[in-house]
Design an enzyme around this catalytic site. Structure first.
Site, PDB file in Angstrom:
ATOM      1  N   ASP A  38       0.838  -1.200   0.000  1.00  0.00           N
ATOM      2  CA  ASP A  38       0.000   0.000   0.000  1.00  0.00           C
ATOM      3  C   ASP A  38       0.872   1.249   0.000  1.00  0.00           C
ATOM      4  OD1 ASP A  38      -2.016  -1.778   0.134  1.00  0.00           O
ATOM      5  OD2 ASP A  38      -2.825  -1.110   2.070  1.00  0.00           O
ATOM      6  N   ALA A  39       1.984   1.181   0.756  1.00  0.00           N
ATOM      7  CA  ALA A  39       2.858   2.349   0.859  1.00  0.00           C
ATOM      8  C   ALA A  39       3.468   2.692  -0.502  1.00  0.00           C
ATOM      9  CB  ALA A  39       3.959   2.096   1.883  1.00  0.00           C
ATOM     10  N   TYR A  41       2.182   1.991  -3.396  1.00  0.00           N
ATOM     11  CA  TYR A  41       1.092   2.531  -4.210  1.00  0.00           C
ATOM     12  C   TYR A  41       0.846   4.005  -3.863  1.00  0.00           C
ATOM     13  CZ  TYR A  41      -3.729   3.570  -5.494  1.00  0.00           C
ATOM     14  OH  TYR A  41      -4.845   4.190  -5.970  1.00  0.00           O
ATOM     15  N   ASP A  42       0.802   4.294  -2.547  1.00  0.00           N
ATOM     16  CA  ASP A  42       0.572   5.669  -2.112  1.00  0.00           C
ATOM     17  C   ASP A  42       1.651   6.602  -2.649  1.00  0.00           C
ATOM     18  OD1 ASP A  42      -1.674   4.950  -0.769  1.00  0.00           O
ATOM     19  OD2 ASP A  42      -0.711   4.793   1.200  1.00  0.00           O
ATOM     20  N   LEU A  88     -36.118  -9.411 -11.635  1.00  0.00           N
ATOM     21  CA  LEU A  88     -36.094 -10.834 -11.956  1.00  0.00           C
ATOM     22  C   LEU A  88     -37.192 -11.577 -11.223  1.00  0.00           C
ATOM     23  CD1 LEU A  88     -32.263 -11.545 -11.707  1.00  0.00           C
ATOM     24  CD2 LEU A  88     -33.623 -11.320 -13.764  1.00  0.00           C
ATOM     25  N   GLU A 118     -24.912 -17.524 -12.079  1.00  0.00           N
ATOM     26  CA  GLU A 118     -24.069 -16.482 -11.475  1.00  0.00           C
ATOM     27  C   GLU A 118     -24.552 -16.229 -10.063  1.00  0.00           C
ATOM     28  OE1 GLU A 118     -24.424 -12.888 -13.784  1.00  0.00           O
ATOM     29  OE2 GLU A 118     -24.288 -14.020 -15.646  1.00  0.00           O
ATOM     30  N   LYS A 120     -25.944 -14.097  -7.134  1.00  0.00           N
ATOM     31  CA  LYS A 120     -26.752 -12.878  -7.086  1.00  0.00           C
ATOM     32  C   LYS A 120     -26.154 -11.992  -5.999  1.00  0.00           C
ATOM     33  CE  LYS A 120     -31.629 -11.571  -6.715  1.00  0.00           C
ATOM     34  NZ  LYS A 120     -31.381 -10.397  -5.936  1.00  0.00           N
ATOM     35  N   ASP A 122     -25.801  -9.021  -3.434  1.00  0.00           N
ATOM     36  CA  ASP A 122     -26.788  -8.262  -2.674  1.00  0.00           C
ATOM     37  C   ASP A 122     -26.319  -6.819  -2.505  1.00  0.00           C
ATOM     38  OD1 ASP A 122     -29.116  -7.877  -1.403  1.00  0.00           O
ATOM     39  OD2 ASP A 122     -28.567  -8.899   0.452  1.00  0.00           O
ATOM     40  N   ARG A 141     -30.983   2.065 -10.678  1.00  0.00           N
ATOM     41  CA  ARG A 141     -32.118   1.448 -11.356  1.00  0.00           C
ATOM     42  C   ARG A 141     -33.377   2.310 -11.253  1.00  0.00           C
ATOM     43  NH1 ARG A 141     -36.315  -2.005  -9.881  1.00  0.00           N
ATOM     44  NH2 ARG A 141     -36.963  -3.274 -11.619  1.00  0.00           N
ATOM     45  N   GLU A 184     -23.769  -4.550 -10.175  1.00  0.00           N
ATOM     46  CA  GLU A 184     -24.187  -4.318  -8.805  1.00  0.00           C
ATOM     47  C   GLU A 184     -23.067  -3.608  -8.043  1.00  0.00           C
ATOM     48  OE1 GLU A 184     -27.205  -5.596  -8.607  1.00  0.00           O
ATOM     49  OE2 GLU A 184     -27.707  -5.757  -6.484  1.00  0.00           O
ATOM     50  N   TYR A 236     -22.397  -7.496 -14.639  1.00  0.00           N
ATOM     51  CA  TYR A 236     -22.896  -8.809 -15.041  1.00  0.00           C
ATOM     52  C   TYR A 236     -23.738  -8.847 -16.309  1.00  0.00           C
ATOM     53  CZ  TYR A 236     -26.649  -6.966 -12.091  1.00  0.00           C
ATOM     54  OH  TYR A 236     -27.590  -6.169 -11.513  1.00  0.00           O
ATOM     55  N   LYS A 301     -29.291 -17.587 -16.184  1.00  0.00           N
ATOM     56  CA  LYS A 301     -29.547 -16.857 -17.430  1.00  0.00           C
ATOM     57  C   LYS A 301     -29.360 -17.779 -18.625  1.00  0.00           C
ATOM     58  CE  LYS A 301     -27.697 -12.697 -15.316  1.00  0.00           C
ATOM     59  NZ  LYS A 301     -26.613 -11.713 -15.289  1.00  0.00           N
ATOM     60  N   LYS A 325     -33.479 -17.803  -4.797  1.00  0.00           N
ATOM     61  CA  LYS A 325     -33.096 -17.224  -3.506  1.00  0.00           C
ATOM     62  C   LYS A 325     -32.713 -18.335  -2.538  1.00  0.00           C
ATOM     63  CE  LYS A 325     -34.198 -12.764  -4.018  1.00  0.00           C
ATOM     64  NZ  LYS A 325     -35.086 -12.090  -3.120  1.00  0.00           N
ATOM     65  N   CYS A 419     -50.448   0.545  30.561  1.00  0.00           N
ATOM     66  CA  CYS A 419     -49.428   0.967  29.599  1.00  0.00           C
ATOM     67  C   CYS A 419     -48.088   1.093  30.317  1.00  0.00           C
ATOM     68  CB  CYS A 419     -49.822   2.304  28.980  1.00  0.00           C
ATOM     69  SG  CYS A 419     -48.487   3.050  28.041  1.00  0.00           S
ATOM     70  N   CYS A 422     -47.129   5.027  30.507  1.00  0.00           N
ATOM     71  CA  CYS A 422     -47.846   6.054  31.262  1.00  0.00           C
ATOM     72  C   CYS A 422     -48.681   5.486  32.408  1.00  0.00           C
ATOM     73  CB  CYS A 422     -48.732   6.886  30.337  1.00  0.00           C
ATOM     74  SG  CYS A 422     -50.143   5.968  29.710  1.00  0.00           S
ATOM     75  N   CYS A 437     -52.790   1.807  24.092  1.00  0.00           N
ATOM     76  CA  CYS A 437     -52.930   2.805  25.134  1.00  0.00           C
ATOM     77  C   CYS A 437     -53.647   3.975  24.478  1.00  0.00           C
ATOM     78  CB  CYS A 437     -51.536   3.221  25.612  1.00  0.00           C
ATOM     79  SG  CYS A 437     -51.565   4.727  26.582  1.00  0.00           S
ATOM     80  N   CYS A 442     -49.829  10.145  26.541  1.00  0.00           N
ATOM     81  CA  CYS A 442     -48.855   9.137  26.984  1.00  0.00           C
ATOM     82  C   CYS A 442     -47.472   9.514  26.437  1.00  0.00           C
ATOM     83  CB  CYS A 442     -49.282   7.764  26.465  1.00  0.00           C
ATOM     84  SG  CYS A 442     -47.974   6.520  26.566  1.00  0.00           S
TER      85      CYS A 442
HETATM   86  S1  IVH Z   1     -29.239  -9.892 -14.100  1.00  0.00           S
HETATM   87  C1  IVH Z   1     -32.504  -8.825 -16.939  1.00  0.00           C
HETATM   88  N1  IVH Z   1     -27.321 -10.840 -12.580  1.00  0.00           N
HETATM   89  O1  IVH Z   1     -30.802  -8.783  -8.670  1.00  0.00           O
HETATM   90  C2  IVH Z   1     -31.501  -9.298 -15.950  1.00  0.00           C
HETATM   91  N2  IVH Z   1     -28.922  -9.403 -11.590  1.00  0.00           N
HETATM   92  O2  IVH Z   1     -33.616  -9.444  -8.232  1.00  0.00           O
HETATM   93  C3  IVH Z   1     -31.174  -8.258 -14.983  1.00  0.00           C
HETATM   94  N3  IVH Z   1     -28.509  -8.897  -9.242  1.00  0.00           N
HETATM   95  O3  IVH Z   1     -32.136  -5.919 -10.184  1.00  0.00           O
HETATM   96  C4  IVH Z   1     -30.456  -8.678 -13.797  1.00  0.00           C
HETATM   97  N4  IVH Z   1     -26.671 -10.087  -9.042  1.00  0.00           N
HETATM   98  O4  IVH Z   1     -29.819  -5.742  -9.096  1.00  0.00           O
HETATM   99  C5  IVH Z   1     -28.424 -10.071 -12.633  1.00  0.00           C
HETATM  100  N5  IVH Z   1     -25.534 -11.693 -11.387  1.00  0.00           N
HETATM  101  C6  IVH Z   1     -26.629 -10.941 -11.433  1.00  0.00           C
HETATM  102  C7  IVH Z   1     -27.117 -10.229 -10.312  1.00  0.00           C
HETATM  103  C8  IVH Z   1     -28.275  -9.474 -10.433  1.00  0.00           C
HETATM  104  C9  IVH Z   1     -27.521  -9.284  -8.424  1.00  0.00           C
HETATM  105  C10 IVH Z   1     -29.629  -8.043  -8.832  1.00  0.00           C
HETATM  106  C11 IVH Z   1     -29.980  -6.945  -9.794  1.00  0.00           C
HETATM  107  C12 IVH Z   1     -31.445  -7.129 -10.104  1.00  0.00           C
HETATM  108  C13 IVH Z   1     -31.893  -7.953  -8.950  1.00  0.00           C
HETATM  109  C14 IVH Z   1     -33.119  -8.751  -9.324  1.00  0.00           C
END
Ligand code: IVH
Length: 681
Positions: A38-39, A41-42, A88, A118, A120, A122, A141, A184, A236, A301, A325, A419, A422, A437, A442
């Site tokens: 890091d140093a 790079y800095d 989705l 892939e 997903k 969060d 979005r 994301e 993605y 997909k 999920k 309550c 009060c 209540c 209160c």
């Molecule tokens: S594809 C038409 N790929 O999940 C396809 N979405 O629940 C569009 N998300 O709004 C999404 N990882 O924000 C895709 N590998 C991934 C993802 C992903 C997270 C999110 C994305 C989307 C939401 C849908």
């Protein structure tokens, strides 16, 4: 002044430094394989910064020194998405995944295509636009059609290339003239923990989870603050690619993005057949906890782009993708106490407190038991061992009691008859699950109603946080909602943790809030069933508080969004003398009680009509059109049915137009809408 003269040597050194730094950022943030400390790079960054300070003519927009954030803005401008960001369809079990695969195969004449699995991520979805390789726009979005411009914020994310090809690109890489990529933005677990630790030290409120932190950081008006937060990103999908060699499969698209220098999640697999897909889901259910980012599922997909196009999309989802999920996480712990909280409307809510337990990456200490009935049904007792679950939500739930582990002495929980705040007797109305209540003075209710009144989406008084409200209640300075408008500097300044400056700031905010307008005021008053949206509807329809107060039940129910319960609640609220007094006090303080924007519509020209919007309108966004229709008393729906009055079609209409034709529903142009609204051009 003479034009700046820079020696070619200095210009070359600046170029070298930029290339070096970009390469090390790529190694560190994208590949996670740093080659220098890091140093070191800095030191490179410092040298470049000095050089640019002395020779500002050497600064270029995509220099790594330009990731520091820009001047704050007052509002995030909106951006209309050329290609909408769909969401989705979700699946929660292997059976639902198989059903989706069957549907896909059916639509494709019986054969199952290859599927890319892939993780997903969060976080928060963003779309990035590159023209001739330069990042020109980044947007959230939003509602899928219109998002917010977060370009300055996204520019601060180190792994997002400011110019293509980014570092690490092969010599023959092909940069399209226009590229829109989606992905994301997220907080890594470590970066999130560090952020919250820092906030704790500085006495700032903590973020509930990495996703909230990412959303909060990305949508800041001051991108200089975003620059100090360590956001990450994974890209993605390719939404638009203008130029040679457009990818023809999802896997090709991801590889193209990788070659261009984007961060792409490597944990993916192109597979064929349901079994291979299930193996992927199964493997990541556990493995995901070892990752440095949170993933709540797997996105499937269809790989070939031509098949994606053949499958098309419904109004909301592409048919070629599915979000599986992961099942919610569960942990067990012991209940140490059941506390009872009193909310703004006087409702008593039992809350289970338990021994801290780690659940989906965070420590949880309590969970709401919702109401007495829910508690009684689950029969949660102090001393019980319970299962606690956390779904996609922040708030954990008690799902069941492990009866075999109940101590012999555990007694059923009884809701208090008085309550806890009060001491007045509580009531339970016929047919209601809530115990409440009804003492409107209160202290717990007063406190909650003030908190609600000043909230950002209500009257928006910044600087009056929980602690200060509690302090001012304890001092007897605040007594009810209206007492906010009687605050004065002489009483506030001398209080502990105040001072003249804070007092002046809060008083300025209080003053400003008087202009919030009727919609916010109605929401802020905390009338049952009158949320933010209903507040707006009522303000638009009635325009003044007096008109609303004078409206009888029938008039109220004639407003499309208002049902009998809400109408009753509004009538009831205005009929109480205490509320009448409150309104007089607010009016006397100068709180505005008429609606500023959108004058009331006496005849409500479109009342009783329902419209569906499709395609791009020429003179307004869909949101604006929807707002105009609602102002005129009409409703806007997202799906076409026989009950739809008309579908309003702009250019490039979607499948809603076909559906309207199939059902024999009228199709209007934007001009037809203008005429109906009475503002024909
Ligand atoms: S594809 C038409 N790929 O999940 C396809 N979405 O629940 C569009 N998300 O709004 C999404 N990882 O924000 C895709 N590998 C991934 C993802 C992903 C997270 C999110 C994305 C989307 C939401 C849908």
């Amino acid at each position: 002044m003479a034009p700046p003269e820079t020696s070619p040597d200095l210009a070359r050194r600046a170029r070298e430094l930029r290339a070096e730094i970009v390469r090390h950022e790529y190694l560190y943030h994208v590949l996670d394989r740093p080659e220098i400390t890091d140093a070191a790079y800095d030191a490179l960054l410092r040298e470049l910064r000095l050089l640019e300070e002395e020779h500002p003519e050497l600064v270029v927009a995509d220099s790594p020194t330009q990731r520091v954030g820009a001047t704050p803005v007052s509002d995030l401008p909106s951006v209309r998405h050329e290609v909408p960001l769909l969401s989705l369809e979700n699946a929660y079990s292997g059976a639902e995944v198989r059903a989706w695969l069957d549907r896909v195969a059916d639509r494709l004449g019986g054969t199952l295509p290859a599927v890319v699995c892939e993780l997903k991520i969060d976080g928060l979805s963003v779309t990035l636009l590159y023209r001739d390789g330069v990042l020109v726009q980044a947007a959230t979005r939003g509602d899928g059609t219109t998002g917010e411009d977060v370009t300055p914020n996204v520019r601060t994310i180190r792994s997002v290339p400011l110019r293509l090809p980014g570092a690490g690109a092969p010599a023959d890489v092909n940069v399209p003239s226009l590229l829109e990529v989606r992905g994301e933005v997220y907080f890594g677990r470590k970066a999130f923990a560090a952020l919250n630790a820092r906030r704790e030290e500085e006495g700032e409120p903590l973020f509930a989870n990495p996703r909230n932190a990412a959303a909060g950081s990305l949508r800041l008006l001051d991108s200089r603050i975003t620059a100090g937060r360590r956001l990450s990103a994974f890209l993605y999908s390719v939404a638009r690619w203008e130029g040679d060699r457009a990818p023809s499969t999802q896997e090709e698209a991801l590889q193209a993005l990788e070659r261009l220098g984007f961060p792409v999640n490597p944990h993916r697999s192109r597979v064929e057949g349901a079994e291979a897909i299930e193996a992927f889901l199964e493997a990541w259910r556990e493995r995901r906890h070892a990752l440095d980012f949170e993933t709540d599922g797997v996105v499937l997909k269809v790989d070939p782009v031509d098949l994606q196009l053949r499958l098309g999309a419904t109004a909301k989802f592409p048919r070629w993708a599915l979000a599986y999920k992961f099942p919610p996480e569960e942990a067990t712990t012991r209940v140490t106490a059941i506390a009872v909280q009193v909310g703004r409307t006087g409702v008593l809510t039992p809350v289970a407190e338990f021994e801290p337990v780690l659940l989906a990456g965070t420590t949880v200490r309590r969970a709401t038991l919702h109401n007495y009935e829910d508690l009684a049904r689950k029969d949660v007792r102090v001393g019980d061992t319970v299962a606690v679950e956390k779904g996609g939500d922040v708030i954990p739930k008690v799902t069941r009691v492990l009866l075999e582990r109940r101590p012999a002495a555990a007694a059923p929980f009884e809701m208090p008859a008085l309550c806890p705040a009060c001491g007045e007797a509580v009531v339970r109305e016929e047919g209601e699950v809530a115990v409440r209540c009804v003492n409107s003075s209160c202290p717990a209710q007063v406190k909650e109603s003030i908190r609600h009144f000043v909230a950002r989406r209500a009257m928006d008084v910044e600087g009056l946080g929980d602690e200060r409200i509690e302090q001012l209640l304890a001092e007897g300075i605040l007594t009810d909602v209206a007492s906010i408008y009687a605050l004065d500097a002489a009483r506030l300044s001398p209080l502990p943790r105040w001072g003249e400056k804070s007092a002046a700031n809060v008083l300025a905010e209080v003053e400003r809030s008087k202009e919030a307008g009727l919609a916010r005021l109605l929401f802020a008053l905390g009338i049952r069933h009158v949320g933010e949206k209903t507040g707006k509807v009522l303000a638009r329809r009635f325009g003044t508080i007096d008109a609303l107060k004078g409206a009888d039940g029938e008039t109220l129910q004639a407003v499309p969004e208002i049902g009998p319960e809400t109408a009753r609640s509004i009538r009831d609220w205005f009929s109480r003398p205490a509320n009448e007094r409150l309104l007089s006090k607010l009016a006397a303080s100068g709180v505005r009680m008429i609606e500023a924007e959108g004058s009331p519509v006496p005849g409500a020209a479109l009342s009783g009509s329902t419209f569906v919007l499709t395609g791009t309108l020429a003179r307004r966004t869909r949101d604006e059109a929807a707002a105009a229709i609602e102002r005129a008393g009409g409703k806007v729906s997202s799906s076409v049915s026989r009950k739809t009055t008309a579908v309003i079609a702009g250019s490039d209409p979607g499948s809603k137009l076909d559906k309207a034709r199939a059902l024999g529903v009228a199709v209007w142009s934007e001009e037809d809408l203008d005429r109906a609204l009475g503002d024909a051009p």
